[in-house]
Design a protein around this motif. Structure first.
Motif, PDB file in Angstrom:
ATOM      1  N   LEU A 241     -46.445  -3.634  74.588  1.00 42.55           N
ATOM      2  CA  LEU A 241     -45.983  -5.094  74.499  1.00 42.55           C
ATOM      3  C   LEU A 241     -46.990  -5.989  73.963  1.00 42.55           C
ATOM      4  O   LEU A 241     -47.176  -7.060  74.462  1.00 42.55           O
ATOM      5  CB  LEU A 241     -45.907  -5.362  76.088  1.00 42.55           C
TER       6      LEU A 241
ATOM      7  N   LEU B 233     -51.995 -16.790  75.197  1.00 45.96           N
ATOM      8  CA  LEU B 233     -51.865 -18.036  74.714  1.00 45.96           C
ATOM      9  C   LEU B 233     -51.172 -19.189  75.691  1.00 45.96           C
ATOM     10  O   LEU B 233     -51.931 -20.229  75.920  1.00 45.96           O
ATOM     11  CB  LEU B 233     -51.066 -18.061  73.243  1.00 45.96           C
ATOM     12  N   SER B 234     -50.352 -18.720  76.194  1.00 45.71           N
ATOM     13  CA  SER B 234     -49.818 -19.563  77.377  1.00 45.71           C
ATOM     14  C   SER B 234     -50.744 -19.973  78.445  1.00 45.71           C
ATOM     15  O   SER B 234     -50.883 -20.882  79.217  1.00 45.71           O
ATOM     16  CB  SER B 234     -48.389 -19.136  78.049  1.00 45.71           C
TER      17      SER B 234
ATOM     18  N   LEU C  71     -45.759  -9.841  73.319  1.00 49.38           N
ATOM     19  CA  LEU C  71     -45.674 -10.557  74.297  1.00 49.38           C
ATOM     20  C   LEU C  71     -46.939 -10.827  75.047  1.00 49.38           C
ATOM     21  O   LEU C  71     -46.941 -11.883  75.661  1.00 49.38           O
ATOM     22  CB  LEU C  71     -44.504  -9.849  75.385  1.00 49.38           C
ATOM     23  N   LYS C  72     -47.829 -10.146  75.235  1.00 49.69           N
ATOM     24  CA  LYS C  72     -48.945 -10.297  75.864  1.00 49.69           C
ATOM     25  C   LYS C  72     -49.703 -11.305  74.908  1.00 49.69           C
ATOM     26  O   LYS C  72     -50.453 -12.012  76.003  1.00 49.69           O
ATOM     27  CB  LYS C  72     -49.795  -8.905  76.000  1.00 49.69           C
TER      28      LYS C  72
ATOM     29  N   GLN D   1     -52.990  -3.658  80.774  1.00 46.96           N
ATOM     30  CA  GLN D   1     -52.063  -2.187  80.588  1.00 46.96           C
ATOM     31  C   GLN D   1     -51.730  -2.353  78.895  1.00 46.96           C
ATOM     32  O   GLN D   1     -51.495  -3.352  78.270  1.00 46.96           O
ATOM     33  CB  GLN D   1     -51.030  -2.427  81.256  1.00 46.96           C
ATOM     34  N   PRO D   2     -51.675  -0.999  78.374  1.00 44.90           N
ATOM     35  CA  PRO D   2     -51.207  -1.125  76.992  1.00 44.90           C
ATOM     36  C   PRO D   2     -49.741  -1.635  76.759  1.00 44.90           C
ATOM     37  O   PRO D   2     -48.902  -1.558  77.587  1.00 44.90           O
ATOM     38  CB  PRO D   2     -51.505   0.485  76.744  1.00 44.90           C
TER      39      PRO D   2
ATOM     40  N   LEU E 143     -48.608 -13.742  73.462  1.00 42.99           N
ATOM     41  CA  LEU E 143     -47.858 -14.933  73.672  1.00 42.99           C
ATOM     42  C   LEU E 143     -48.351 -15.344  74.991  1.00 42.99           C
ATOM     43  O   LEU E 143     -48.569 -16.727  75.424  1.00 42.99           O
ATOM     44  CB  LEU E 143     -46.412 -14.789  73.742  1.00 42.99           C
ATOM     45  N   CYS E 144     -48.290 -14.417  75.965  1.00 39.81           N
ATOM     46  CA  CYS E 144     -48.816 -14.877  77.466  1.00 39.81           C
ATOM     47  C   CYS E 144     -50.318 -15.180  77.633  1.00 39.81           C
ATOM     48  O   CYS E 144     -50.444 -16.266  78.176  1.00 39.81           O
ATOM     49  CB  CYS E 144     -48.763 -13.414  78.235  1.00 39.81           C
TER      50      CYS E 144
ATOM     51  N   THR F 241     -52.113  -6.645  84.491  1.00 43.85           N
ATOM     52  CA  THR F 241     -50.826  -6.539  83.557  1.00 43.85           C
ATOM     53  C   THR F 241     -51.123  -6.832  82.315  1.00 43.85           C
ATOM     54  O   THR F 241     -50.736  -5.859  81.354  1.00 43.85           O
ATOM     55  CB  THR F 241     -49.907  -7.645  84.159  1.00 43.85           C
ATOM     56  N   LEU F 242     -52.109  -7.668  81.788  1.00 45.11           N
ATOM     57  CA  LEU F 242     -52.316  -7.820  80.406  1.00 45.11           C
ATOM     58  C   LEU F 242     -53.228  -6.841  79.943  1.00 45.11           C
ATOM     59  O   LEU F 242     -53.196  -6.543  78.817  1.00 45.11           O
ATOM     60  CB  LEU F 242     -53.054  -9.119  80.317  1.00 45.11           C
TER      61      LEU F 242
END
Lengths: 288, 272
Positions: A99, A108-109, A102-103, A96-97, A105-106, A93-94
């Motif tokens: 966003l 970092l989480s 949001l990615k 994929q091109p 942020l993801c 998911t990460l």
């Protein structure tokens, strides 16, 4: 490129580290070998006596030891596939091109769970999985599940936290592998086929293999080391349902006071670890 | 091109991941702001009047502050010691040719995999015989068993990435190996040194088992303190979560700073 220097220079640079690590890493091991050959009970220190390999014999024929070992590998067998499947899903998911924000942020989480103090994960587990006022039962629609007091549920809870804490690690390692795939190769493959599975299997997988092997071996070692989180969450209980190998050795040595027997167990665990480490080095660090 | 539907699936999936990662922290922090009565409500409440009483009590009445200082002292000292011992060793591994280099390497790396309980048993007995139980120095030394390998691994890798021509040039000028390391390679290797220091700090700060076994009161670390709240029946959940929050916050900040290298550090470089 390497320089040829005198032995004195080499020793000057590397000697302090070697001596330091030998003092804290090897001297205690030798002492553990000595202890393991004795009857050595902390409550009966007056009668420490040499008993040869008796402790080892006890360990090797001890059901409790092998059950703890089996439980440890069962946990690995249950948690690792989950971590790999979920981790791969997250990595893809990460990868994929689009966003971007949001990615980021993801990503970092994802860092948060694996940096969390293991002991705190266990404490959090106590609070969140509490039967009466835990948030997990509430989120399950007011269920009344006894997580901590039931052997099977406690085991499931340990799997949950292990997966929570280490899936991000697997995801980031696999993501690093995915970014190694040359962009042109991946694009060419996507023009050839619509199937994401084909791209994954034939184009991306070869780049993921080193990461997957690293994950496999490190997770194995870490599961053998697992102590803090389980200790704070269940202390190995109820009964011995979540007593993994490191917890069991700790119990025998510090709550059962039998240092001799615990040392023998520790040495056997060490031998198993070294065999695994050998594989690790053979696979990865050939170039040194 | 990406369809709108798959875009929304992606957004949904990402938000789920973020939520699952972050929710336990949210719950930890909110629980730490609850009074004992609120914390023990069943089912749990999500909206309540926050209070800092747990922090105040934990820090100043129960002595969590001192254990945090102990943890800080131990983690910083062991990190410095690991750097002082590890950086020259890393330089030798990256730059010199010598007998037994491979075995030495293997031994350094193996330490990463050994279960701490294997060392905790004999170290406890030795520390007891030497009378250094419950002293900071004991933890500082034992933590070297995992810090030194991580420092050596990351910094060796970093030194290898520095062009050897620089060394050569300096040697023609008559510089000693030590000067080459200190004046030329070390400044260039600083990113690696910093990252290895962060890892070393995080691992030491997070450690529980040695802290539990080798300390009692004087040198007690914060994780060991958090665990000692777990005795008895009426557990002070708010206080436990307040202590947990205090333990976790510094680590998370460091981890976010080093987030790019985290995967790499945790695999000891097996994955770039």
């Amino acid at each position: 490129m390497t320089a040829k220097v005198s032995r004195k220079t080499v020793f000057g640079f590397i000697g302090p580290a070697v001596i330091g690590l030998a003092m804290v890493g090897i001297a205690p091991l030798l002492y553990a070998v000595w202890t393991s050959l004795h009857f050595y009970n902390l409550t009966k220190l007056k009668r420490v006596e040499f008993i040869g390999l008796e402790n080892y014999w006890t360990v090797l024929t001890d059901e409790v030891f092998w059950q703890a070992m089996g439980r440890t590998f069962f946990l690995l067998g249950a948690a690792l596939p989950l971590q790999i499947v979920l981790g791969l899903g997250i990595a893809l998911t990460l990868h994929q091109p689009g966003l971007t924000l949001l990615k980021t942020l993801c990503r970092l989480s994802l860092v948060l769970p694996m940096a969390t103090t293991y002991a705190v994960v266990g404490l959090l587990g106590q609070v969140m999985f509490n039967q009466k006022f835990g948030v997990v039962n509430q989120l399950l629609g007011g269920a009344n599940i006894n997580w901590i007091g039931d052997p099977e549920n406690a085991f499931a809870m340990i799997i949950f936290w292990d997966v929570w804490q280490w899936t991000p690690f697997v995801a980031l390692v696999l993501l690093a592998g995915l970014t190694m795939v040359p962009g042109e190769v991946e694009e060419a493959a996507r023009l050839e086929t619509k199937s994401k599975w084909t791209v994954l299997r034939y184009v991306q997988l070869p780049f993921l293999v080193p990461g997957l092997v690293a994950v496999l071996i490190l997770r194995t070692a870490d599961t053998l080391k697992l102590f803090d989180m389980v200790f704070t969450l269940t202390r190995g209980g109820p009964g011995s349902s979540t007593e993994f190998i490191s917890l069991m050795i700790q119990r025998i040595g510090f709550r059962g006071f039998d240092q001799g027997l615990a040392s023998a167990q520790a040495i056997i665990l060490l031998i198993i670890t070294i065999i695994l480490a050998q594989i690790y080095i053979r696979v990865f660090y050939k170039e040194v | 091109m990406i369809s709108t539907r798959s875009l929304w699936t992606q957004i949904f999936f990402l938000i789920v991941i973020i939520t699952i990662c972050v929710f336990p922290f949210y719950w930890m922090v909110t629980t730490s702001l609850k009074t004992q009565i609120v914390a023990l409500e069943a089912p749990p409440v999500w909206l309540f009047e926050p209070t800092l009483k747990n922090y105040q009590e934990a820090l100043f009445e129960d002595g969590v502050l001192r254990t945090l200082i102990n943890s800080l002292l131990v983690a910083v000292s062991t990190t410095l010691l690991a750097l002082i011992l590890g950086v020259p060793a890393a330089f030798a591994l990256a730059r010199f040719e010598f007998l037994g280099k491979k075995d030495l390497w293997f031994w350094f790396i193996t330490n990463r995999m050994v279960s701490p309980i294997v060392l905790a048993l004999p170290f406890f007995l030795i520390a007891r015989n030497l009378g250094i139980l419950d002293k900071h120095i004991t933890l500082i030394l034992i933590y070297l068993t995992f810090n030194l390998p991580i420092v050596i691994w990351i910094v060796t890798d970093q030194f290898r990435g520095i062009p050897y021509d620089l060394d050569e040039a300096a040697r023609l000028e008559g510089a000693s190996q030590f000067t080459i390391m200190r004046k030329i390679c070390l400044p260039l290797a600083m990113p690696g040194v910093a990252v290895s220091a962060i890892f070393s700090f995080i691992f030491s700060w997070n450690e529980l088992m040695f802290g539990l076994i080798l300390t009692r009161t004087e040198a007690k670390t914060a994780p060991a303190m958090a665990v000692s709240f777990m005795e008895g029946y009426n557990l002070p959940y708010g206080k436990i979560m307040a202590t947990s929050t205090l333990i976790v916050i510094p680590v998370l900040i460091f981890a976010l700073i080093a987030s790019k290298q985290l995967g790499r550090g945790l695999t000891m470089g097996a994955v770039k």
